[in-house]
Design a protein around this motif. Structure first.
Motif, short mmCIF file in Angstrom:
data_model
loop_
_atom_site.label_atom_id
_atom_site.label_comp_id
_atom_site.label_asym_id
_atom_site.label_seq_id
_atom_site.Cartn_x
_atom_site.Cartn_y
_atom_site.Cartn_z
N GLY A 621 -3.55 -10.32 5.14
CA GLY A 621 -4.25 -11.57 4.90
C GLY A 621 -4.29 -11.90 3.42
N ALA A 622 -5.05 -12.94 3.09
CA ALA A 622 -5.18 -13.36 1.70
C ALA A 622 -5.75 -12.22 0.87
CB ALA A 622 -6.09 -14.59 1.61
N ASP A 623 -5.11 -11.95 -0.24
CA ASP A 623 -5.52 -10.85 -1.09
C ASP A 623 -4.91 -11.07 -2.46
OD1 ASP A 623 -6.59 -8.44 -1.94
OD2 ASP A 623 -6.02 -7.37 -0.12
N GLY A 624 -5.21 -10.20 -3.39
CA GLY A 624 -4.64 -10.34 -4.72
C GLY A 624 -3.22 -9.83 -4.78
N GLY A 625 -2.47 -10.29 -5.77
CA GLY A 625 -1.12 -9.82 -6.00
C GLY A 625 -1.13 -8.67 -7.00
N GLU A 626 -0.26 -8.76 -8.00
CA GLU A 626 -0.16 -7.77 -9.06
C GLU A 626 0.18 -6.38 -8.52
OE1 GLU A 626 -0.02 -8.65 -12.07
OE2 GLU A 626 -0.85 -10.65 -11.95
N VAL A 627 1.15 -6.31 -7.60
CA VAL A 627 1.67 -5.02 -7.15
C VAL A 627 2.86 -4.66 -8.03
CG1 VAL A 627 2.69 -3.72 -5.25
CG2 VAL A 627 0.90 -5.41 -4.80
N LEU A 628 2.72 -3.61 -8.82
CA LEU A 628 3.75 -3.24 -9.78
C LEU A 628 4.61 -2.08 -9.31
CD1 LEU A 628 1.72 -3.45 -13.11
CD2 LEU A 628 3.11 -5.22 -12.02
N SER A 629 4.06 -1.18 -8.51
CA SER A 629 4.82 0.02 -8.13
C SER A 629 4.47 0.43 -6.71
CB SER A 629 4.54 1.16 -9.11
OG SER A 629 3.13 1.37 -9.25
N PRO A 630 5.01 -0.29 -5.71
CA PRO A 630 4.76 0.09 -4.32
C PRO A 630 5.50 1.36 -3.93
CG PRO A 630 6.38 -1.66 -4.41
CD PRO A 630 5.90 -1.46 -5.82
N VAL A 631 4.89 2.12 -3.05
CA VAL A 631 5.52 3.32 -2.50
C VAL A 631 5.43 3.23 -0.99
CG1 VAL A 631 5.47 5.83 -2.35
CG2 VAL A 631 4.90 4.71 -4.51
N VAL A 632 6.58 3.18 -0.32
CA VAL A 632 6.63 3.13 1.14
C VAL A 632 7.05 4.50 1.63
CG1 VAL A 632 7.64 2.00 3.14
CG2 VAL A 632 7.15 0.68 1.09
N LEU A 633 6.10 5.26 2.17
CA LEU A 633 6.40 6.60 2.66
C LEU A 633 7.04 6.55 4.04
CD1 LEU A 633 3.14 8.33 1.45
CD2 LEU A 633 5.38 8.40 0.37
N ASP A 634 6.55 5.67 4.87
CA ASP A 634 7.17 5.36 6.15
C ASP A 634 6.63 4.00 6.58
OD1 ASP A 634 4.65 5.75 7.44
OD2 ASP A 634 5.06 7.88 7.60
N SER A 635 6.95 3.56 7.77
CA SER A 635 6.54 2.21 8.15
C SER A 635 5.03 2.06 8.27
CB SER A 635 7.19 1.83 9.48
OG SER A 635 6.72 2.67 10.52
N GLY A 636 4.30 3.15 8.32
CA GLY A 636 2.86 3.05 8.48
C GLY A 636 2.06 3.53 7.29
N SER A 637 2.73 3.95 6.21
CA SER A 637 2.04 4.44 5.01
C SER A 637 2.59 3.70 3.80
CB SER A 637 2.24 5.95 4.85
OG SER A 637 1.70 6.65 5.94
N ILE A 638 1.88 2.66 3.38
CA ILE A 638 2.30 1.83 2.26
C ILE A 638 1.24 1.93 1.17
CG2 ILE A 638 3.24 -0.41 1.62
CD1 ILE A 638 4.49 0.76 4.15
#
Length: 754
Positions: A621-638
């Motif tokens: 949903g609506a939330d803030g941005g400013e994601v600089l370093s995402p880590v996707v461990l699997d499809s359910g752990s972001i």
């Protein structure tokens, strides 16, 4: 490890579409994955575990995120007189003050929500926000007192926004896009007028007649005490900040989102573009020191002093700040004494024009780069030669001093079980070729020579000790001994911001102007594929030896041949994100795109595709941005980290239970792995080989749950080669929620066998 049959390094095998209450087919060859490994001079073993080391191995798509950890909220600064002042926003945060030009600082508890502050001198400070407008006239006291000011009433002011004080009695204030002026310490206010600056973010009072306003890139000005406002800039390109000269009221500097600086010198308020900066960067803040000199702050800790020589000609002098996050505010007393701060509060002060710096608080800087060994063990960048680690999935953090001094740390890498573990290896790179390496989880650090003075922006390390670092001037560094020694393998071209080294040896680096560099031999040699964009690329994820994604401003590109060729698969319209985007892939087909610079409260800050970028959804949903370093461990752990060390995590996704003996049947969905066969000299470890070599969905077959910790499944008693064939099985129950489910599995070869 060599992968064979129908197995590759990501998204090992699709089990297809299953009907709830049905079964899947796992006959020989259908879902078998062969792992072949070898040791030339010792015994060895093959181990398997869940990539995120926690919970059920198979999880579904996520549809929500939560803010799990965030240090603080934005700050505002004031710099007139002899005082510095920073105030927390959106929370009852402490404020930090200095009354000796930044030589010392004191932190004081405060209450209320304050979005703006303005310092008049050592004793007088104004602040405004959701909690109203207040003034302190004894700011130099050990415990300052604050007096609440009656809000303007014509028109009625519900919530104060910005405040800009000219003196102890004269102050400008805003509510929404309306600006007010008081010359009586707030006891009375003039009639408020719309500033013509949409979504007003900056109000700059020059004197009792002149003020500037900036909002959504528009610049407006009044020269008649706020009676009327006139737009002096039309919003293209968008201006980010404005600062009036302390010497001449008609002189002012602005900076746009591309780091270009403009100056006005006339009563009409028309702006002229000055000489372009020597490097492209995101512009955020400007502070005028005189009619001809201004300080400019931007993305990734970049700051400059701009000196007008003969307009529009200007010279640019780089200021080496300790920050890696966006320099969103600069507050200056003069050319030697000024403070820089990043979005969520990390701030530093200098008394010698930027030669040396002192921390003005203890808040962290941006998590511009993050490495993770699993959902619990994280390592992120920080400012002033520090990195931060967590062994609790971001609930708590430990700061480590890398010994690099007041250096901006831009990139980090992690190998092993995680920071604080005695055998974990941590890496950090930053400005002026800085490199730091820890062999003991951060307990001690050394600083090997990089051989370059270029800024280093990112680092990646492979499990055999090969490491790559990239930076300014197209610099690419390579180490084959866990960062002990480094050699330069490339040193020309545009700045490279990100690099990723895949276990297969495919490495891709991306940077300014859409530059893409590619290696197929773990970084020993490089080529330059044709790019499909001239926009800066700031993020890259190599999902497999063949599939890779790279992202930048409103741009996402994809390669299906290991980086040899690229195609544009999405813009902001397709993926729904805008600004400087970051990309992260959990498999070849499942890819996430996050916004790192955009308007907050927008549902467009994150987008996900499960078909390689053909179609997109916005799961959060609506939330803030400013994601600089995402880590996707699997499809359910972001894990989504950004400014100020802020961290969001994906809310729990639907999951499928792990197999346990005799439980394929029944009302619970199950997922498991079966050891179908061993080859070469391999013998069994903790798994049992299927007797008939079929691994069907029968409870009599030796199915296992994918273990949460590394578990030996096969072994070699001496030097040699072996292989293990694994089969994956899934049965969906009648109550299984419709979703795409996936399991992240890590397989490692270790010598010697133990």
């Amino acid at each position: 490890i060599t992968l064979g049959n129908q197995c590759h390094a990501s998204a090992a095998r699709s089990l297809g579409v299953l009907t709830s209450g049905g079964t899947s087919t796992t006959d020989t060859g259908a879902n078998v994955c062969r792992f072949t490994w070898a040791s030339t001079n010792d015994s060895s073993m093959l181990r398997i575990h869940q990539s995120d080391r926690t919970g059920a191995a198979m999880v579904g798509q996520v549809t929500a995120s939560t803010t799990k950890y965030i240090h603080a909220a934005p700050v505002s600064l004031g710099g007139r007189g002899t005082a510095y002042f920073q105030q927390g926003q959106w929370s009852a945060a402490d404020y930090v003050k200095s009354t000796d030009s930044g030589a010392t600082f004191a932190s004081k508890a405060s209450t209320g929500i304050w979005t703006s502050v303005s310092v008049v001198d050592a004793t007088t400070v104004w602040r405004a926000g959701n909690s109203g407008i207040q003034q302190s006239t004894n700011f130099n006291a050990a415990t300052p007192t604050w007096t609440s000011i009656t809000l303007p009433s014509s028109p009625a002011c519900g919530t104060a926004g910005q405040v800009s004080a000219v003196s102890s009695t004269t102050v400008w204030a805003s509510c929404g896009d309306t600006a007010y002026l008081s010359t009586t310490t707030g006891s009375s206010w003039g009639t408020g007028v719309n500033t013509q600056a949409s979504n007003l973010a900056i109000l700059e009072g020059v004197d009792s007649t002149t003020a500037y306003a900036v909002g959504y890139g528009y610049v407006s000005r009044t020269v008649n005490s706020g009676a009327t406002w006139t737009r002096t800039w039309g919003g293209t390109p968008p201006m980010q900040s404005i600062s009036a000269s302390p010497a001449t009221s008609t002189y002012a500097f602005t900076v746009d989102e591309n780091g270009l600086v403009y100056r006005t010198t006339n009563s009409a308020g028309t702006f002229t573009a000055l000489t372009a900066p020597p490097e492209r960067f995101e512009g955020y803040s400007v502070e005028a020191l005189s009619d001809t000199v201004a300080l400019v702050g931007g993305g990734s800790g970049i700051a400059y002093k701009v000196t007008v020589t003969a307009s529009p000609s200007a010279t640019w002098t780089r200021l080496r700040t300790p920050l890696n996050g966006n320099v969103t505010q600069i507050a200056a007393l003069d050319a030697n004494h000024f403070m820089v701060t990043s979005y969520y509060g990390a701030s530093y002060v200098t008394a010698d024009g930027g030669a040396t710096w002192t921390a003005s608080g203890t808040l962290p800087d941006a998590a511009s780069d993050t490495a993770a060994s699993d959902a619990s063990n994280l390592l992120t960048s920080d400012s002033a030669g520090r990195v931060r680690s967590s062994t609790t999935g971001g609930t708590s953090w430990t700061s480590y001093d890398t010994g690099l001094g007041m250096t901006a740390i831009h990139g980090v890498a992690l190998h092993g079980p995680g920071a604080s573990a005695s055998d974990a290896q941590l890496f950090a790179v930053g400005d002026l070729g800085s490199i730091a390496v820890s062999r003991d989880g951060g307990a001690s650090w050394r600083q090997p020579s990089s051989g370059t003075a270029q800024d280093l922006w990112d680092i990646d390390v492979r499990s055999d000790g090969v490491a790559l670092a990239v930076g300014g001037g197209g610099t690419i560094l390579r180490s084959a001994d866990w960062g002990s020694t480094w050699s330069t393998v490339a040193s020309t071209g545009a700045t490279l911001y990100k690099v990723e080294l895949h276990p297969s040896g495919v490495a891709i680096a991306v940077g300014v102007g859409g530059l893409i560099r590619r290696s197929t031999d773990a970084g020993a040699t490089w080529t330059t594929p044709t790019s499909t964009t001239t926009m800066d690329l700031v993020s890259v994820d190599v999902a497999s030896a063949t599939i890779a994604y790279a992202a930048g401003t409103n741009k996402l590109v994809k390669s299906t041949d290991g980086g040899a060729t690229w195609t544009t698969i999405s813009t902001s319209g397709g993926a729904g994100t805008s600004g400087f985007a970051r990309v992260a892939a959990s498999s070849e087909g499942t890819v996430w795109l996050f916004a790192s610079a955009m308007n907050v409260w927008s549902s467009a800050w994150a987008a996900r595709s499960i078909d390689g970028g053909a179609t997109w959804q916005r799961p959060f949903g609506a939330d803030g941005g400013e994601v600089l370093s995402p880590v996707v461990l699997d499809s359910g752990s972001i894990l989504m980290l950004g400014e100020g060390g802020g961290m969001r995590v994906s809310s729990p996704a639907p999951s499928i239970a792990d197999y346990s003996a005799g439980t394929w049947a029944g009302a619970t969905a199950r997922f498991g792995v079966c050891l179908q066969a061993l080859g070469g000299g391999a013998t069994v470890g903790s798994f049992t080989i299927d007797g008939n070599g079929a691994c069907t969905l029968a409870d009599s077959d030796p199915w296992n749950a994918v273990p949460t910790t590394p578990t030996k499944i096969a072994q070699l008693a001496a030097a040699g080669s072996g292989s293990a064939d694994l089969v994956w099985g899934l049965r969906a129950s009648s109550s299984t929620s419709p979703s795409e489910y996936s399991a992240g599995v890590t397989v490692t070869a270790v010598a010697p066998n133990a």
